[in-house]
Design a protein around this motif. Structure first.
Motif, short mmCIF file in Angstrom:
data_model
loop_
_atom_site.label_atom_id
_atom_site.label_comp_id
_atom_site.label_asym_id
_atom_site.label_seq_id
_atom_site.Cartn_x
_atom_site.Cartn_y
_atom_site.Cartn_z
N UNK A 1 0.82 -1.03 0.04
CA UNK A 1 0.14 -0.07 -0.21
C UNK A 1 0.90 1.34 0.19
N UNK A 2 0.32 2.14 -0.70
CA UNK A 2 1.35 3.44 -0.96
C UNK A 2 1.08 4.64 0.14
N UNK A 3 1.49 5.77 -0.11
CA UNK A 3 1.21 6.58 0.95
C UNK A 3 -0.01 7.45 0.66
N UNK A 4 -0.99 7.40 1.76
CA UNK A 4 -2.25 7.95 1.59
C UNK A 4 -2.28 9.35 2.30
N UNK A 5 -2.59 10.16 1.67
CA UNK A 5 -2.51 11.68 1.94
C UNK A 5 -3.85 12.30 2.30
N UNK A 6 -4.22 12.60 3.48
CA UNK A 6 -5.25 13.21 4.03
C UNK A 6 -5.36 14.79 4.02
N UNK A 7 -5.76 15.47 2.86
CA UNK A 7 -5.59 16.46 2.51
C UNK A 7 -6.81 17.45 2.64
N UNK A 24 -2.30 14.79 6.81
CA UNK A 24 -1.64 13.79 7.36
C UNK A 24 -1.39 12.69 6.53
N UNK A 25 -0.22 12.08 6.48
CA UNK A 25 0.13 10.97 5.52
C UNK A 25 0.52 9.79 6.25
N UNK A 26 -0.25 8.82 5.69
CA UNK A 26 -0.26 7.47 6.24
C UNK A 26 0.40 6.42 5.44
N UNK A 27 1.05 5.56 5.94
CA UNK A 27 1.80 4.62 5.26
C UNK A 27 1.94 3.08 5.95
N UNK A 33 3.79 11.58 8.55
CA UNK A 33 3.95 12.98 8.40
C UNK A 33 2.61 13.78 8.81
N UNK A 34 2.70 14.73 9.54
CA UNK A 34 1.71 15.62 9.61
C UNK A 34 2.24 17.02 9.50
N UNK A 35 1.42 17.83 8.58
CA UNK A 35 2.05 19.25 8.42
C UNK A 35 1.34 19.72 7.25
N UNK A 36 1.83 20.60 6.74
CA UNK A 36 1.13 21.44 5.18
C UNK A 36 2.30 21.00 3.96
N UNK A 394 -8.85 2.70 10.70
CA UNK A 394 -7.99 2.13 11.75
C UNK A 394 -7.09 1.34 11.12
N UNK A 395 -5.79 1.58 11.63
CA UNK A 395 -4.43 0.90 11.24
C UNK A 395 -4.42 1.29 9.72
N UNK A 396 -4.49 2.40 9.32
CA UNK A 396 -4.57 2.77 7.72
C UNK A 396 -5.33 2.25 6.86
N UNK A 397 -6.70 1.44 7.40
CA UNK A 397 -7.52 0.96 6.51
C UNK A 397 -8.85 1.66 6.58
#
Length: 404
Positions: A1-7, A24-27, A33-36, A394-397
């Motif tokens: 699974x790649x990087x998921x960006x909550x934007x 927020x970035x999830x992998x 990562x959390x930021x802009x 939950x846990x990136x899913x």
């Protein structure tokens, strides 16, 4: 699974700091990562939403579905497990990604969630409630019959104990059955016909044995504790959290501050009892009377604890009331003097710390498990919050809406 960006949303990171615009970035199930200005392989558009850590409920009973005693004794034994599956799904849909079951759920239910057999929040379990004879967890009725919400079975051992030696045996039996926390009643309660919530149960010597047995196995103890003296006994024994805390006095609050004991208020619980009766639930008059008497004093006690700085974690006693309506507790916590940010912190990072998972859950920060709740609009508007949850991860899913 790649990087998921909550934007594109506003982020509440769980610490109690106010919301701020951010991504927020999830992998691989973790927040990285959390930021802009972040990027990812897959984008989740959070425009107009608030992104929260997965929420906690530190006091549920997933095998319970209301407080109607007549209904409880008429259900087939195995029915509770199918109801638990439904209750866990409803809890997850409410944005609750982690629960502590305060009695009833056994190791099989926990593993069914872990292995993906049924959808639900991750669980920390106590298996059964430790009670003295005639105490809050003793389901004996004046007829001579036992009529409680659940009966012992091989995965949920009996847990009545009298004296230090029996307390030691029951503690070890529950730990063997998979308990990750031991739940004890140090006072009477509302939903027990033969005791008073203000009266103490178990001696200091019995409680000392229980805490010692838990500590030797790297576990802790939570206490159903409503009367002030029973709260003090629990705190002095080193019990980690006081559940309910209805009749706190100044000395109890000071002891909780000194020992850094957590309070899990469950303010919605007596209201749920009264609503159930209004809807036709069959309960003894004594239980109804006690529920009516404690509503206001309960709120007053929690308000004084909040003002004093007692550590608060979110819990509802869901099972006494409906599962899936857990977030009603948040507005009640705010009415006791907590700011909206404090309420959400109590429902995320503080609850995670109470459960011993503060280094991996309850915050949106790199290295934490990727539990996220996407809320349309302002998450501080607690009255509308249950209807504003759009996605739960939950846990990136993504688990709500549930994927096939």
């Amino acid at each position: 699974m790649g990087r998921i960006l909550f934007q594109g949303g506003r982020v509440f990171d769980g610490t109690g700091s106010d919301r701020a615009a951010g991504d927020v970035v999830v992998e691989d199930g973790l927040i990285v990562d959390v930021g802009t200005g972040l990027d990812g392989d897959e984008v989740v558009d959070c425009t107009g939403m608030t992104v929260l850590p997965g929420l906690f409920d530190c006091h549920v009973h997933v095998v319970m579905s209301g407080v109607d005693l007549l209904r409880a004794v008429q259900q087939p034994f195995s029915y509770q497990f199918y109801e638990a599956a439904r209750n866990l799904r409803r809890t997850l849909q409410a944005g609750i990604t982690t629960v502590r079951d305060a009695g009833g759920a056994d190791l099989g239910i926990q593993r069914a969630v872990e292995d993906g057999l049924i959808p639900g929040p991750r669980m920390q379990i106590s298996v059964n409630i430790i009670s003295q004879t005639g105490g809050h967890g003793d389901d004996w009725m004046p007829s001579g019959q036992c009529a409680g919400p659940w009966i012992p079975h091989p995965g949920r051992p009996a847990s009545i104990a009298d004296g230090p030696d029996e307390m030691r045996r029951v503690a070890r039996t529950l730990l063997r059955a998979g308990a990750e926390v031991l739940k004890v009643c140090t006072t009477g309660g509302v939903l027990s016909p033969g005791d008073d919530p203000r009266h103490s149960q178990f001696t200091p010597e019995e409680l000392d044995v229980l805490v010692t047995e838990a500590s030797m196995q790297g576990k802790y103890v939570m206490a159903h504790a409503q009367g002030a003296e029973g709260v003090k006994n629990a705190v002095r024994a080193g019990i980690r959290s006081v559940e309910h805390g209805i009749f706190l006095d100044d000395e109890a609050i000071e002891l909780m501050l000194e020992h850094r004991t957590w309070l899990v208020p469950t303010l919605v619980a007596p209201l749920a009892v009264l609503r159930s009766v209004q809807a036709g639930a069959a309960l003894p008059e004594e239980m109804v009377r006690k529920a009516e008497e404690v509503v206001q004093v309960h709120a007053d006690s929690v308000r004084r604890a909040v003002e004093a700085g007692v550590r608060i974690a979110m819990g509802t006693d869901a099972g006494v009331g409906p599962h899936g309506e857990n977030l009603e507790e948040l507005a009640l916590m705010r009415a006791c003097g907590m700011t909206p940010a404090q309420v959400l912190a109590a429902s995320t990072s503080s609850s995670a710390e109470l459960l011993g998972w503060g280094d991996r859950l309850g915050r949106l920060a790199p290295g934490y498990r990727a539990d996220l709740v996407l809320v349309e609009g302002d998450a501080y508007e607690f009255e509308r919050l249950p209807g504003a949850i759009r996605e739960v991860w939950r846990d990136g899913v993504r688990v709500v809406p549930m994927t096939r």
